[in-house]
Design a protein around this motif. Structure first.
Motif, PDB file in Angstrom:
ATOM      1  N   ILE A 242    -108.571  36.942   2.310  1.00 20.58           N
ATOM      2  CA  ILE A 242    -109.002  38.336   2.158  1.00 20.58           C
ATOM      3  C   ILE A 242    -109.548  38.872   3.475  1.00 20.58           C
ATOM      4  O   ILE A 242    -109.221  39.985   3.900  1.00 20.58           O
ATOM      5  N   ARG A 243    -110.372  38.080   4.157  1.00 20.69           N
ATOM      6  CA  ARG A 243    -110.936  38.512   5.441  1.00 20.69           C
ATOM      7  C   ARG A 243    -109.830  38.777   6.459  1.00 20.69           C
ATOM      8  O   ARG A 243    -109.829  39.812   7.141  1.00 20.69           O
TER       9      ARG A 243
ATOM     10  N   VAL B 264    -103.949  43.303   8.241  1.00 25.36           N
ATOM     11  CA  VAL B 264    -102.888  43.977   7.490  1.00 25.36           C
ATOM     12  C   VAL B 264    -103.391  45.346   7.067  1.00 25.36           C
ATOM     13  O   VAL B 264    -103.011  46.352   7.646  1.00 25.36           O
ATOM     14  N   SER B 265    -104.252  45.399   6.053  1.00 22.62           N
ATOM     15  CA  SER B 265    -104.863  46.675   5.682  1.00 22.62           C
ATOM     16  C   SER B 265    -106.033  46.445   4.738  1.00 22.62           C
ATOM     17  O   SER B 265    -106.055  45.465   3.985  1.00 22.62           O
ATOM     18  N   LEU B 266    -106.959  47.362   4.774  1.00 21.34           N
ATOM     19  CA  LEU B 266    -108.109  47.335   3.880  1.00 21.34           C
ATOM     20  C   LEU B 266    -107.638  47.443   2.436  1.00 21.34           C
ATOM     21  O   LEU B 266    -108.115  46.725   1.550  1.00 21.34           O
TER      22      LEU B 266
ATOM     23  N   SER C 240    -116.001  35.230  -3.221  1.00 19.17           N
ATOM     24  CA  SER C 240    -117.253  35.743  -2.685  1.00 19.17           C
ATOM     25  C   SER C 240    -117.247  37.256  -2.872  1.00 19.17           C
ATOM     26  O   SER C 240    -116.187  37.856  -3.069  1.00 19.17           O
ATOM     27  N   PRO C 241    -118.414  37.902  -2.793  1.00 17.83           N
ATOM     28  CA  PRO C 241    -118.442  39.365  -2.931  1.00 17.83           C
ATOM     29  C   PRO C 241    -117.562  40.039  -1.886  1.00 17.83           C
ATOM     30  O   PRO C 241    -117.385  39.529  -0.776  1.00 17.83           O
ATOM     31  N   TRP C 242    -117.023  41.201  -2.241  1.00 18.29           N
ATOM     32  CA  TRP C 242    -116.148  41.956  -1.341  1.00 18.29           C
ATOM     33  C   TRP C 242    -116.800  42.171   0.022  1.00 18.29           C
ATOM     34  O   TRP C 242    -116.153  42.023   1.064  1.00 18.29           O
TER      35      TRP C 242
ATOM     36  N   LEU D 194    -105.994  42.789  -3.553  1.00 21.79           N
ATOM     37  CA  LEU D 194    -105.853  41.354  -3.775  1.00 21.79           C
ATOM     38  C   LEU D 194    -107.187  40.744  -4.206  1.00 21.79           C
ATOM     39  O   LEU D 194    -107.234  39.937  -5.144  1.00 21.79           O
ATOM     40  N   HIS D 195    -108.269  41.130  -3.578  1.00 19.12           N
ATOM     41  CA  HIS D 195    -109.600  40.633  -3.962  1.00 19.12           C
ATOM     42  C   HIS D 195    -109.895  40.997  -5.414  1.00 19.12           C
ATOM     43  O   HIS D 195    -110.369  40.169  -6.191  1.00 19.12           O
ATOM     44  N   SER D 196    -109.600  42.231  -5.767  1.00 19.54           N
ATOM     45  CA  SER D 196    -109.841  42.685  -7.138  1.00 19.54           C
ATOM     46  C   SER D 196    -109.006  41.883  -8.139  1.00 19.54           C
ATOM     47  O   SER D 196    -109.507  41.477  -9.194  1.00 19.54           O
ATOM     48  N   LEU D 197    -107.748  41.647  -7.812  1.00 17.46           N
ATOM     49  CA  LEU D 197    -106.892  40.865  -8.709  1.00 17.46           C
ATOM     50  C   LEU D 197    -107.387  39.430  -8.838  1.00 17.46           C
ATOM     51  O   LEU D 197    -107.459  38.892  -9.947  1.00 17.46           O
TER      52      LEU D 197
END
Length: 156
Positions: free
Chosen positions: A120-121, A127-129, A147-149, A135-138
């Motif tokens: 994610i980082r 790539v893009s925010l 870990s938290p966003w 992806l983090h949400s999924l």
């Protein structure tokens, strides 16, 4: 679009990875859904190596070697022992390359929480925010530990 529509797509896509653990299949399925929804730029030829070098320089990762192989079942793979990314296609998406680089960044083959956090980082900064956020949400909504966003933001 409602997050639950994406979750249904992930659950349907997970069966495409019968040889994988449930965790790994969920990671791949989430990535597939995000790439289908948002797209990811294709890299061709020397652009693959250029992108790898750029990301590795920016992220302080020792650049892996790039090797082409003929296993059509696998788009790309990271071999930590030989420090090599193997790609099967002449064109590959930036998100697939970033996935493989996340393995090198954390030094593990698995797709656990440490890997997912790093993925994610790296997506967020290379790539893009929007790609990283979806992806983090999924990952979170399908029950994969994250870990938290806010932890995915790059800090110096």
């Amino acid at each position: 679009m409602d997050i639950f529509v994406y979750i249904e797509r992930v659950q349907a896509r997970q069966s495409a990875y019968p040889q994988c653990s449930d965790e790994q299949a969920l990671v791949y399925a989430c990535e597939d859904v995000v790439d289908h929804e948002l797209g990811s730029p294709l890299l061709h030829g020397t652009a693959i190596q250029d992108f790898v070098l750029s990301v590795c320089h920016r992220e302080n990762i020792e650049p892996p070697f790039i090797r082409h192989h003929r296993n059509p079942a696998v788009q790309a793979s990271a071999d930590l022992d030989s420090w090599t990314v193997c790609v099967t296609r002449r064109a590959i998406t930036t998100s697939v390359i970033v996935h493989e680089l996340a393995h090198f960044s954390v030094g593990i083959d698995s797709h656990g929480v440490l890997f997912r956090d790093e993925l994610i980082r790296l997506l967020r900064s290379n790539v893009s925010l929007e790609h990283a956020a979806l992806l983090h949400s999924l990952f979170t909504h399908v029950g994969l530990e994250m870990s938290p966003w806010s932890a995915s933001a790059r800090r110096y």
